[in-house]
Design an enzyme around this catalytic site. Structure first.
Site, PDB file in Angstrom:
ATOM      1  N   ASP A 170      28.845   2.863  21.011  1.00 36.84           N
ATOM      2  CA  ASP A 170      28.590   3.690  22.194  1.00 36.84           C
ATOM      3  C   ASP A 170      28.351   5.132  21.719  1.00 36.84           C
ATOM      4  O   ASP A 170      29.242   5.967  21.783  1.00 36.84           O
ATOM      5  CB  ASP A 170      29.795   3.627  23.138  1.00 36.84           C
ATOM      6  CG  ASP A 170      29.509   4.271  24.484  1.00 36.84           C
ATOM      7  OD1 ASP A 170      28.353   4.683  24.702  1.00 36.84           O
ATOM      8  OD2 ASP A 170      30.443   4.377  25.298  1.00 36.84           O
ATOM      9  N   PRO A 171      27.153   5.425  21.224  1.00 41.21           N
ATOM     10  CA  PRO A 171      26.876   6.703  20.551  1.00 41.21           C
ATOM     11  C   PRO A 171      27.118   7.934  21.422  1.00 41.21           C
ATOM     12  O   PRO A 171      26.721   7.985  22.583  1.00 41.21           O
ATOM     13  CB  PRO A 171      25.396   6.587  20.170  1.00 41.21           C
ATOM     14  CG  PRO A 171      25.138   5.115  20.115  1.00 41.21           C
ATOM     15  CD  PRO A 171      25.989   4.533  21.212  1.00 41.21           C
TER      16      PRO A 171
END
Length: 461
Positions: A170-171
């Site tokens: 989940d950048p």
């Protein structure tokens, strides 16, 4: 000294666009884990003697009382479990995987990397980088001689690998002006505690501590401080903070760094960058790497310049910038490390930005010597994911008195010459201080390396 390999650095002067807003055009790691999830408490105020972070990694022998290390039991990691939707607005919406947090030993931790890689959750290159980082970090911390080195390594790397994995899945997206994320997970302490076991404090020094205290006084008066500095490694921000946190925790925690895009995109660097205050820019050195992205980078840099102007207008800001536009490298012929030359236009752009911001501004020079701890690649690399080297070693920082543009350039005949003279004066000041630090640390002269210009001390004692 031992050398083993690690993540890219803060730098960046070349990235600052011209003040005409046309085009043109920095960061790090830290030590062992203990408690990373903070309760909502205010950050360190001026003159505070203790940082307010309750979330920390496990630390080696810590010279600073302001960053306490809690001795954790590796089995209990519920306190590390946090985070979430990695967006600037919400960092606590989801729960991270237990793959790394549940690890009880080195074998389980490393097998967790392979498990996630086999499942497709980790790209092969990132998984390989995580495993390499673990082994090199372990080797470096063991070299410190700390009897709890293995425990420190395991507890720190459990938390770091969990943060890396969380960001891969989940950048986190950095805004032009990024403010350090301290809650619910304290990324600042992640960086501090990761680097701390790598610093040989017995052989580390601060030059001209009274000038750092003077800077804090000016910040309290609403003035802005600009630190024109050389840049050695991605650990620079943590080194600066670690050497100052005992006496000046406010400066340690509130400094803003001009940061290049590599340290906000490299998966192994991002967790540390999230814990620092940043103005994010695209370095001129990498501006042309992909022709299709040139215009996007140019527009992004203009936005960052505007954010910087707004920040300085608010006053009481301390900003670090590397006018060289990148990390120092050793001379290819002699192997000697020296500060990389400053870019005159970058120096002048920053100076004018400060002068037009409103509040009084002061330009100081900062020298830093810490390349032994995390040396950069010998040459500038285009690709993200450089080979990492990590070592246990002494480090140092030093600051010199304010350098006035008007006084330095009083006899210059034209504006262009004045820019060059001022930039050279700043660079010469950094080089002079750097040589003193080099004599103290590499030359093993210690305090005897002090000169009339640079007085060395160890403020953590």
């Amino acid at each position: 000294m031992s050398t083993t390999r690690s993540p890219p650095g803060y730098c960046a002067a070349h990235a600052i666009p011209s003040l005409r807003l046309t085009n043109k055009n920095m960061f790090i790691l830290s030590t062992p884990p203990t408690t990373f999830f903070a309760t909502p408490t205010p950050r360190v105020p001026f003159l505070s003697s203790q940082p307010s972070s309750s979330v920390s990694l496990r630390s080696a022998s810590t010279p600073s009382p302001s960053c306490s290390s809690i001795t954790p039991k590796v089995e209990s990691k519920d306190n590390y479990l946090v985070s979430a939707k990695h967006s600037p607005a919400n960092m606590s919406a989801s729960v991270s995987s237990r793959t790394f947090l549940n690890a009880q030993n080195e074998q389980e931790l490393l097998s967790g990397i392979r498990k996630e890689a086999d499942a497709g959750s980790l790209p092969p290159n990132v998984a390989a980088g995580m495993e390499e980082l673990y082994r090199n970090y372990k080797n470096a911390v063991i070299q410190s001689g700390d009897p709890k080195a293995n425990e420190i390594v395991l507890s720190n790397m459990i938390v770091l690998l969990d943060r890396i994995f969380l960001d891969v899945t989940d950048p986190f997206v950095f805004q032009p002006h990024h403010k350090a994320k301290r809650e619910p997970f304290d990324y600042y302490m992640l960086g501090q505690n990761y680097i701390r076991p790598l610093v040989d404090f017995k052989n580390s020094y601060v030059g001209n501590m009274p000038l750092f205290i003077e800077m804090e006084e000016k910040l309290k008066q609403g003035h802005n401080i600009i630190l024109m500095s050389n840049h050695q490694s991605e650990a620079d921000p943590a080194i600066i903070a670690l050497l100052l946190e005992t006496q000046l925790p406010y400066i340690a925690e509130n400094m803003t760094y001009i940061a290049g895009d590599r340290v906000i995109t490299d998966p192994l660097c991002k967790p540390f960058s999230i814990g620092r205050n940043l103005i994010c820019v695209y370095s001129k050195k990498h501006m042309l790497d992909d022709p299709a992205l040139i215009e996007m980078k140019r527009i992004a840099n203009i936005r960052s310049l505007k954010e910087m102007a707004m920040l300085l207008r608010s006053g009481s800001q301390i900003v670090w910038i590397a006018p060289s536009g990148g990390r120092d490298r050793p001379d290819p012929h002699t192997g000697e490390w020296v500060p990389a030359p400053f870019d005159t236009s970058s120096v002048d752009n920053m100076r004018r930005l400060v002068e037009h911001s409103g509040p009084p501004g002061h330009v100081y020079t900062l020298a830093i010597l810490c390349h032994d701890i995390m040396p950069p690649p010998l040459k500038v690399e285009k690709e993200i994911g450089e080979k990492r080297i990590i070592s246990f070693h002494g480090a140092g920082i030093s600051v010199a008195p304010v350098i006035s543009f008007s006084e330095t350039t009083a006899t210059c005949e034209n504006p262009e010459k004045a820019k060059e003279v001022f930039s050279k004066a700043l660079y010469d000041s950094v080089t002079e201080q750097y040589n003193v630090l080099k004599s103290a640390i590499h030359g093993k002269k210690g305090f005897e390396a002090s000169t009339p210009v640079v007085s060395l001390s160890q403020p953590w004692k």
